[in-house]
Design an enzyme around this catalytic site. Structure first.
Site, PDB file in Angstrom:
ATOM      1  N   GLY A  20      19.912 -55.110 -10.631  1.00  0.00           N
ATOM      2  CA  GLY A  20      20.909 -55.622 -11.570  1.00  0.00           C
ATOM      3  C   GLY A  20      21.002 -57.135 -11.483  1.00  0.00           C
ATOM      4  O   GLY A  20      21.925 -57.668 -10.866  1.00  0.00           O
ATOM      5  N   TYR A  21      20.021 -57.809 -12.066  1.00  0.00           N
ATOM      6  CA  TYR A  21      20.028 -59.269 -12.079  1.00  0.00           C
ATOM      7  C   TYR A  21      20.450 -59.781 -13.464  1.00  0.00           C
ATOM      8  O   TYR A  21      21.462 -60.445 -13.612  1.00  0.00           O
ATOM      9  CB  TYR A  21      18.630 -59.816 -11.761  1.00  0.00           C
ATOM     10  CG  TYR A  21      18.257 -59.892 -10.291  1.00  0.00           C
ATOM     11  CD1 TYR A  21      19.007 -59.253  -9.319  1.00  0.00           C
ATOM     12  CD2 TYR A  21      17.131 -60.611  -9.886  1.00  0.00           C
ATOM     13  CE1 TYR A  21      18.643 -59.328  -7.971  1.00  0.00           C
ATOM     14  CE2 TYR A  21      16.769 -60.694  -8.544  1.00  0.00           C
ATOM     15  CZ  TYR A  21      17.528 -60.048  -7.597  1.00  0.00           C
ATOM     16  OH  TYR A  21      17.166 -60.132  -6.287  1.00  0.00           O
ATOM     17  N   SER A  22      19.629 -59.453 -14.486  1.00  0.00           N
ATOM     18  CA  SER A  22      19.824 -60.057 -15.820  1.00  0.00           C
ATOM     19  C   SER A  22      21.155 -59.657 -16.436  1.00  0.00           C
ATOM     20  O   SER A  22      21.670 -58.558 -16.196  1.00  0.00           O
ATOM     21  CB  SER A  22      18.709 -59.608 -16.766  1.00  0.00           C
ATOM     22  OG  SER A  22      17.454 -59.904 -16.221  1.00  0.00           O
ATOM     23  N   GLU A  52       7.097 -61.487  -4.173  1.00  0.00           N
ATOM     24  CA  GLU A  52       6.612 -60.531  -5.163  1.00  0.00           C
ATOM     25  C   GLU A  52       5.791 -61.142  -6.288  1.00  0.00           C
ATOM     26  O   GLU A  52       5.279 -60.438  -7.133  1.00  0.00           O
ATOM     27  CB  GLU A  52       7.780 -59.709  -5.715  1.00  0.00           C
ATOM     28  CG  GLU A  52       8.259 -58.647  -4.752  1.00  0.00           C
ATOM     29  CD  GLU A  52       7.120 -57.817  -4.146  1.00  0.00           C
ATOM     30  OE1 GLU A  52       6.330 -57.236  -4.903  1.00  0.00           O
ATOM     31  OE2 GLU A  52       6.996 -57.787  -2.904  1.00  0.00           O
ATOM     32  N   GLU A  75       6.493 -68.012 -21.070  1.00  0.00           N
ATOM     33  CA  GLU A  75       6.877 -69.431 -21.174  1.00  0.00           C
ATOM     34  C   GLU A  75       7.376 -69.948 -19.814  1.00  0.00           C
ATOM     35  O   GLU A  75       7.048 -71.068 -19.403  1.00  0.00           O
ATOM     36  CB  GLU A  75       7.973 -69.624 -22.227  1.00  0.00           C
ATOM     37  CG  GLU A  75       7.525 -69.416 -23.670  1.00  0.00           C
ATOM     38  CD  GLU A  75       7.335 -67.942 -24.045  1.00  0.00           C
ATOM     39  OE1 GLU A  75       7.873 -67.069 -23.318  1.00  0.00           O
ATOM     40  OE2 GLU A  75       6.652 -67.665 -25.035  1.00  0.00           O
TER      41      GLU A  75
HETATM   42  C1  LIG Z   1      10.977 -53.859 -20.075  1.00  0.00           C
HETATM   43  C2  LIG Z   1      11.890 -54.798 -19.340  1.00  0.00           C
HETATM   44  C3  LIG Z   1      12.367 -54.428 -18.089  1.00  0.00           C
HETATM   45  C4  LIG Z   1      13.265 -55.262 -17.426  1.00  0.00           C
HETATM   46  N1  LIG Z   1      13.786 -54.832 -16.222  1.00  0.00           N
HETATM   47  C5  LIG Z   1      14.738 -55.573 -15.624  1.00  0.00           C
HETATM   48  C6  LIG Z   1      15.405 -55.088 -14.445  1.00  0.00           C
HETATM   49  O1  LIG Z   1      15.110 -53.999 -13.935  1.00  0.00           O
HETATM   50  N2  LIG Z   1      16.388 -55.851 -13.911  1.00  0.00           N
HETATM   51  C7  LIG Z   1      16.747 -57.060 -14.420  1.00  0.00           C
HETATM   52  O2  LIG Z   1      17.627 -57.696 -13.857  1.00  0.00           O
HETATM   53  N3  LIG Z   1      16.130 -57.562 -15.543  1.00  0.00           N
HETATM   54  C8  LIG Z   1      15.152 -56.831 -16.145  1.00  0.00           C
HETATM   55  N4  LIG Z   1      14.549 -57.306 -17.295  1.00  0.00           N
HETATM   56  C9  LIG Z   1      15.010 -58.560 -17.870  1.00  0.00           C
HETATM   57  C10 LIG Z   1      13.990 -59.685 -17.798  1.00  0.00           C
HETATM   58  O3  LIG Z   1      13.908 -60.206 -16.500  1.00  0.00           O
HETATM   59  C11 LIG Z   1      14.438 -60.734 -18.819  1.00  0.00           C
HETATM   60  O4  LIG Z   1      14.296 -60.143 -20.108  1.00  0.00           O
HETATM   61  C12 LIG Z   1      13.626 -61.998 -18.745  1.00  0.00           C
HETATM   62  O5  LIG Z   1      13.900 -62.680 -17.554  1.00  0.00           O
HETATM   63  C13 LIG Z   1      13.922 -62.938 -19.950  1.00  0.00           C
HETATM   64  O6  LIG Z   1      15.295 -63.139 -20.069  1.00  0.00           O
HETATM   65  P1  LIG Z   1      16.036 -62.929 -21.474  1.00  0.00           P
HETATM   66  O7  LIG Z   1      15.640 -61.591 -22.012  1.00  0.00           O
HETATM   67  O8  LIG Z   1      17.480 -63.188 -21.255  1.00  0.00           O
HETATM   68  O9  LIG Z   1      15.420 -63.987 -22.446  1.00  0.00           O
HETATM   69  P2  LIG Z   1      15.792 -65.560 -22.476  1.00  0.00           P
HETATM   70  O10 LIG Z   1      15.789 -66.112 -21.096  1.00  0.00           O
HETATM   71  O11 LIG Z   1      17.022 -65.744 -23.310  1.00  0.00           O
HETATM   72  O12 LIG Z   1      14.542 -66.133 -23.252  1.00  0.00           O
HETATM   73  C14 LIG Z   1      14.403 -66.050 -24.679  1.00  0.00           C
HETATM   74  C15 LIG Z   1      13.125 -66.785 -25.053  1.00  0.00           C
HETATM   75  O13 LIG Z   1      13.248 -68.171 -24.685  1.00  0.00           O
HETATM   76  C16 LIG Z   1      12.188 -68.551 -23.828  1.00  0.00           C
HETATM   77  N5  LIG Z   1      12.678 -69.481 -22.809  1.00  0.00           N
HETATM   78  C17 LIG Z   1      13.778 -69.331 -22.023  1.00  0.00           C
HETATM   79  N6  LIG Z   1      13.892 -70.364 -21.170  1.00  0.00           N
HETATM   80  C18 LIG Z   1      12.851 -71.184 -21.425  1.00  0.00           C
HETATM   81  C19 LIG Z   1      12.409 -72.416 -20.863  1.00  0.00           C
HETATM   82  N7  LIG Z   1      13.085 -73.024 -19.874  1.00  0.00           N
HETATM   83  N8  LIG Z   1      11.271 -72.973 -21.350  1.00  0.00           N
HETATM   84  C20 LIG Z   1      10.571 -72.371 -22.354  1.00  0.00           C
HETATM   85  N9  LIG Z   1      10.945 -71.191 -22.922  1.00  0.00           N
HETATM   86  C21 LIG Z   1      12.066 -70.619 -22.461  1.00  0.00           C
HETATM   87  C22 LIG Z   1      11.708 -67.269 -23.188  1.00  0.00           C
HETATM   88  O14 LIG Z   1      10.373 -67.358 -22.758  1.00  0.00           O
HETATM   89  C23 LIG Z   1      11.885 -66.276 -24.327  1.00  0.00           C
HETATM   90  O15 LIG Z   1      10.795 -66.322 -25.192  1.00  0.00           O
HETATM   91  C24 LIG Z   1      13.643 -56.497 -17.985  1.00  0.00           C
HETATM   92  C25 LIG Z   1      13.140 -56.867 -19.231  1.00  0.00           C
HETATM   93  C26 LIG Z   1      12.281 -56.035 -19.916  1.00  0.00           C
HETATM   94  C27 LIG Z   1      11.780 -56.452 -21.264  1.00  0.00           C
END
Ligand SMILES: Cc1cc2nc3c(=O)[nH]c(=O)nc-3n(C[C@H](O)[C@H](O)[C@H](O)COP(=O)(O)OP(=O)(O)OC[C@H]3O[C@@H](n4cnc5c(N)ncnc54)[C@H](O)[C@@H]3O)c2cc1C
Length: 398
Positions: A128-130, A245, A385
């Site tokens: 539970g991070y995001s 990791e 990214e």
């Molecule tokens: C199938 C799946 C499983 C997952 N499982 C887990 C889980 O078990 N636990 C958990 O905690 N999370 C989980 N996640 C979440 C995942 O870690 C996040 O989706 C990921 O870190 C991106 O965050 P966000 O979705 O909030 O997108 P955002 O961070 O809002 O990004 C949106 C867009 O902006 C771009 N962007 C953001 N910051 C920058 C930057 N500084 N420079 C350039 N581009 C940028 C990104 O690349 C992306 O294209 C999962 C996601 C998926 C899709």
């Protein structure tokens, strides 16, 4: 890894692994993996119990805590040989993520309580991070943990929590302070998923698999003894986890196996309808050859990264480059499968209202699910990214 004149120091180890994979992984489980169905807790558990019985439950843990003590090269061989034999991968949230964090930062009581159940597969974890608004910029997370006597009281929302629907425990980052740098107010807590106030809601995804969830936390009381490290040390624990990791030996062998399957599919199509002379067949074949060359390149890159990691010289940019490259390569390979098998099966998938457990298993249809699921490969675990940012920082500074 060795030239013909060198003796392979791992020859006996390879043979032991091959024999184990051939004899101990049940045939129906191999069929399940081979057909690319979504692996759930049940399938992971069956394999984990076999590995546990053999003393191989935790390839990445030290012997003193029930691990194998294998070096990275041995771990790679384990992944390569088990993937080749269609054994399932191991479930990573306990073994790969929170287990090593508890080993490093946890109290003796936490080690005794949590580690044995990760090893034997009796307790299942999710991450539970995001949060909405805190993904790539994880340190912006808002879920609060307020101290109340010998408990923390949690309020907030997690999102994209993989496997929350089948987890017993969640390791989660929470905000215990709003003072100072945002990273400094974050703590890591271990939360039993049956605690009152937790609600798990599935997020429907395009692949029709139940993978990710929203997790709502309303006045969830967690004993203070479930805090890992000191209060405010959660960011350090999270970084420790990420650092370890980044370099996963599992991805490349699974990609290699997928590329083999796609080749079998293409060969079957050629044999079935003599379409080999058609331009589309040759285009697909050329794409496959390029992807297979990519897999070989990724393997070499991983093996050199393993050597560097073992010597303590691995740069962050190299593991980020591997993550970036393998995520994109997995989409390329499954894209070829989709173009071979896809349209008819995709239409059936779109028409369905959910996964129908009664339908016969069909490799080509499962490959379409996998194709859709793999769209997330360049997002989960750090977006492409973000990986590029890490590489740029390493190369150019900043
Ligand atoms: C199938 C799946 C499983 C997952 N499982 C887990 C889980 O078990 N636990 C958990 O905690 N999370 C989980 N996640 C979440 C995942 O870690 C996040 O989706 C990921 O870190 C991106 O965050 P966000 O979705 O909030 O997108 P955002 O961070 O809002 O990004 C949106 C867009 O902006 C771009 N962007 C953001 N910051 C920058 C930057 N500084 N420079 C350039 N581009 C940028 C990104 O690349 C992306 O294209 C999962 C996601 C998926 C899709």
């Amino acid at each position: 890894m060795t030239t013909p004149t060198q003796t392979d120091p791992y020859a006996a180890f390879r043979e032991e692994l091959r024999q184990f994979a051939a004899e101990q992984c049940p045939e129906d489980l191999k069929r399940f993996v081979r057909s690319n169905q979504k692996i759930t807790r049940n399938e992971y558990r069956i394999w984990q119990e076999k590995l546990f019985a053999r003393g191989w439950a935790a390839p990445n843990w030290p012997v003193a805590h029930g691990g194998t003590g294998w070096d990275l090269q041995q771990r790679y061989l384990f992944e390569e040989i088990t993937a080749q034999a269609d054994c399932p991968p191991q479930y990573h949230h306990g073994l790969g993520h929170i287990g090593p964090v508890i080993l490093h930062f946890g109290t003796e009581a936490q080690k005794a309580r949590f580690l044995p159940r990760i090893l034997d597969g009796s307790e299942w974890w999710c991450q539970g991070y995001s949060e909405p608004g805190a993904g790539s910029d994880l340190a912006s997370l808002k879920t609060s943990a307020r101290r109340d006597g010998d408990h923390y009281v949690l309020n907030g929302q997690k999102i994209w929590t993989s496997h929350a629907q089948e987890a017993d425990m969640m390791y989660t980052l929470v905000r215990t302070s709003n003072e100072g740098r945002k990273q400094a107010g974050i703590s890591l807590l271990l939360v039993p998923m049956n605690t009152p106030g937790i609600e798990v809601r599935p997020i429907p995804t395009i692949d029709h698999w139940h993978h990710v969830n929203e997790v709502f936390l309303n006045d969830v009381r967690v004993p203070c003894e479930n805090l890992v490290g000191a209060e405010g040390e959660g960011w350090r624990c999270a970084k420790f986890l990420l650092d370890r990791e980044r370099l996963s030996p599992a991805t490349v062998p699974r990609l290699a196996r997928l590329a083999e399957q796609v080749e079998e599919l293409l060969t079957a199509r050629r044999d079935a309808n003599a379409a080999s002379a058609s331009p589309s067949f040759h285009v697909l074949l050329e794409r496959l050859y390029l992807a297979q060359a990519g897999v070989k390149g990724a393997r070499e890159m991983l093996l050199s990264a393993i050597q560097e990691e073992m010597q303590g010289t691995l740069a962050a940019s190299k593991s980020s480059a591997l993550k970036l490259y393998c995520s994109e390569l997995s989409q390329q390979i499954i894209g070829i499968a989709f173009d071979i098998a896809g349209p008819a099966h995709a239409a059936r998938l779109v028409a369905a209202t959910g996964v129908d457990a009664q339908q016969d298993v069909d490799l080509q249809r499962e490959l379409v699910h996998t194709y859709l699921f793999y769209r997330s490969r360049t997002i989960a675990g750090g977006t492409s990214e973000v990986q590029k940012n890490v590489i740029a920082r390493d190369l150019f500074g900043a």
